[in-house]
Design an enzyme around this catalytic site. Structure first.
Site, PDB file in Angstrom:
ATOM      1  N   ASN A  11      11.554  -8.924   7.122  1.00  0.00           N
ATOM      2  CA  ASN A  11      11.904  -8.270   8.379  1.00  0.00           C
ATOM      3  C   ASN A  11      11.382  -9.091   9.560  1.00  0.00           C
ATOM      4  OD1 ASN A  11      13.042  -5.999   7.075  1.00  0.00           O
ATOM      5  ND2 ASN A  11      11.010  -5.123   6.765  1.00  0.00           N
TER       6      ASN A  11
ATOM      7  N   ILE B  27       0.822  -1.209   0.000  1.00  0.00           N
ATOM      8  CA  ILE B  27       0.000   0.000   0.000  1.00  0.00           C
ATOM      9  C   ILE B  27       0.860   1.264   0.000  1.00  0.00           C
ATOM     10  CG2 ILE B  27      -0.228   0.336   2.514  1.00  0.00           C
ATOM     11  CD1 ILE B  27      -3.283   0.646   2.024  1.00  0.00           C
TER      12      ILE B  27
ATOM     13  N   HIS C  83       6.053 -11.921   5.706  1.00  0.00           N
ATOM     14  CA  HIS C  83       5.879 -11.469   4.326  1.00  0.00           C
ATOM     15  C   HIS C  83       7.238 -11.215   3.710  1.00  0.00           C
ATOM     16  CE1 HIS C  83       5.444  -8.197   7.232  1.00  0.00           C
ATOM     17  NE2 HIS C  83       6.138  -7.443   6.392  1.00  0.00           N
TER      18      HIS C  83
HETATM   19  P1  5GP Z   1       7.116  -4.771   7.531  1.00  0.00           P
HETATM   20  O1  5GP Z   1       7.644  -3.466   8.051  1.00  0.00           O
HETATM   21  O2  5GP Z   1       6.238  -5.471   8.545  1.00  0.00           O
HETATM   22  O3  5GP Z   1       8.193  -5.659   6.997  1.00  0.00           O
HETATM   23  O4  5GP Z   1       6.238  -4.392   6.279  1.00  0.00           O
HETATM   24  C1  5GP Z   1       4.847  -4.267   6.311  1.00  0.00           C
HETATM   25  C2  5GP Z   1       4.435  -3.743   4.952  1.00  0.00           C
HETATM   26  O5  5GP Z   1       3.035  -3.899   4.828  1.00  0.00           O
HETATM   27  C3  5GP Z   1       4.742  -2.251   4.757  1.00  0.00           C
HETATM   28  O6  5GP Z   1       5.572  -2.080   3.614  1.00  0.00           O
HETATM   29  C4  5GP Z   1       3.356  -1.625   4.590  1.00  0.00           C
HETATM   30  O7  5GP Z   1       3.346  -0.565   3.660  1.00  0.00           O
HETATM   31  C5  5GP Z   1       2.504  -2.802   4.133  1.00  0.00           C
HETATM   32  N1  5GP Z   1       1.104  -2.716   4.534  1.00  0.00           N
HETATM   33  C6  5GP Z   1       0.632  -2.463   5.781  1.00  0.00           C
HETATM   34  N2  5GP Z   1      -0.714  -2.472   5.792  1.00  0.00           N
HETATM   35  C7  5GP Z   1      -1.099  -2.751   4.516  1.00  0.00           C
HETATM   36  C8  5GP Z   1      -2.386  -2.916   3.903  1.00  0.00           C
HETATM   37  O8  5GP Z   1      -3.434  -2.798   4.517  1.00  0.00           O
HETATM   38  N3  5GP Z   1      -2.396  -3.208   2.579  1.00  0.00           N
HETATM   39  C9  5GP Z   1      -1.235  -3.361   1.840  1.00  0.00           C
HETATM   40  N4  5GP Z   1      -1.378  -3.651   0.551  1.00  0.00           N
HETATM   41  N5  5GP Z   1      -0.009  -3.222   2.400  1.00  0.00           N
HETATM   42  C10 5GP Z   1       0.052  -2.920   3.718  1.00  0.00           C
END
Ligand code: 5GP
Length: 118
Positions: A88, A32, A101
């Site tokens: 991460n 997003i 992820h």
């Molecule tokens: P992390 O920091 O946990 O490795 O990455 C989480 C990722 O999830 C971030 O890049 C953030 O932009 C993405 N993200 C968080 N909430 C949403 C959402 O509701 N939809 C989408 N498509 N991405 C999300």
């Protein structure tokens, strides 16, 4: 029992996301808040909170995440120039969503692997 995150709702299509791929094991959708021209998240369909929680029974889904990342990189036209795959974990890794992820990022030169800033 681990708590579901927003990603479980994306898998079940209860909230909108641009889903690029889904099968019995994994789902891939656009981030997003993209940090590069291509920024796709690839996740297992079952909840694994962090890479610390991965078990041998998860290996099929984790392997599928990599093959799907390679396929989506080809489709996005970034395979030849290259890209980065990032997972991460917890606070020091900067994890925000506790459903593992893989970030597939690319589309321009990504610079050094890690920021030198602390
Ligand atoms: P992390 O920091 O946990 O490795 O990455 C989480 C990722 O999830 C971030 O890049 C953030 O932009 C993405 N993200 C968080 N909430 C949403 C959402 O509701 N939809 C989408 N498509 N991405 C999300």
């Amino acid at each position: 029992m681990s708590e579901e995150t927003i990603f479980s709702k994306i898998i079940r299509r209860e909230i909108p996301a641009e889903i690029l791929f889904q099968d019995d094991l994994v789902t891939a959708f656009r981030d997003i808040d993209p940090k590069a021209p291509t920024h796709i998240l690839i996740i297992p369909n079952h909840l694994i909170p962090t890479t610390n929680d991965v078990k041998s029974s998860d290996e099929k889904a984790l392997g599928r995440m990599v093959t799907v990342a390679a396929k989506l990189a080809q489709e996005a036209g970034i395979a030849e120039d290259g890209y980065r795959i990032i997972m991460n974990c917890n606070k020091h890794g900067g994890q925000e969503v506790y459903h593992i992820h893989m970030h597939l990022v690319g589309g321009h030169f990504l610079g050094p692997m890690l920021s030198q800033d602390r």
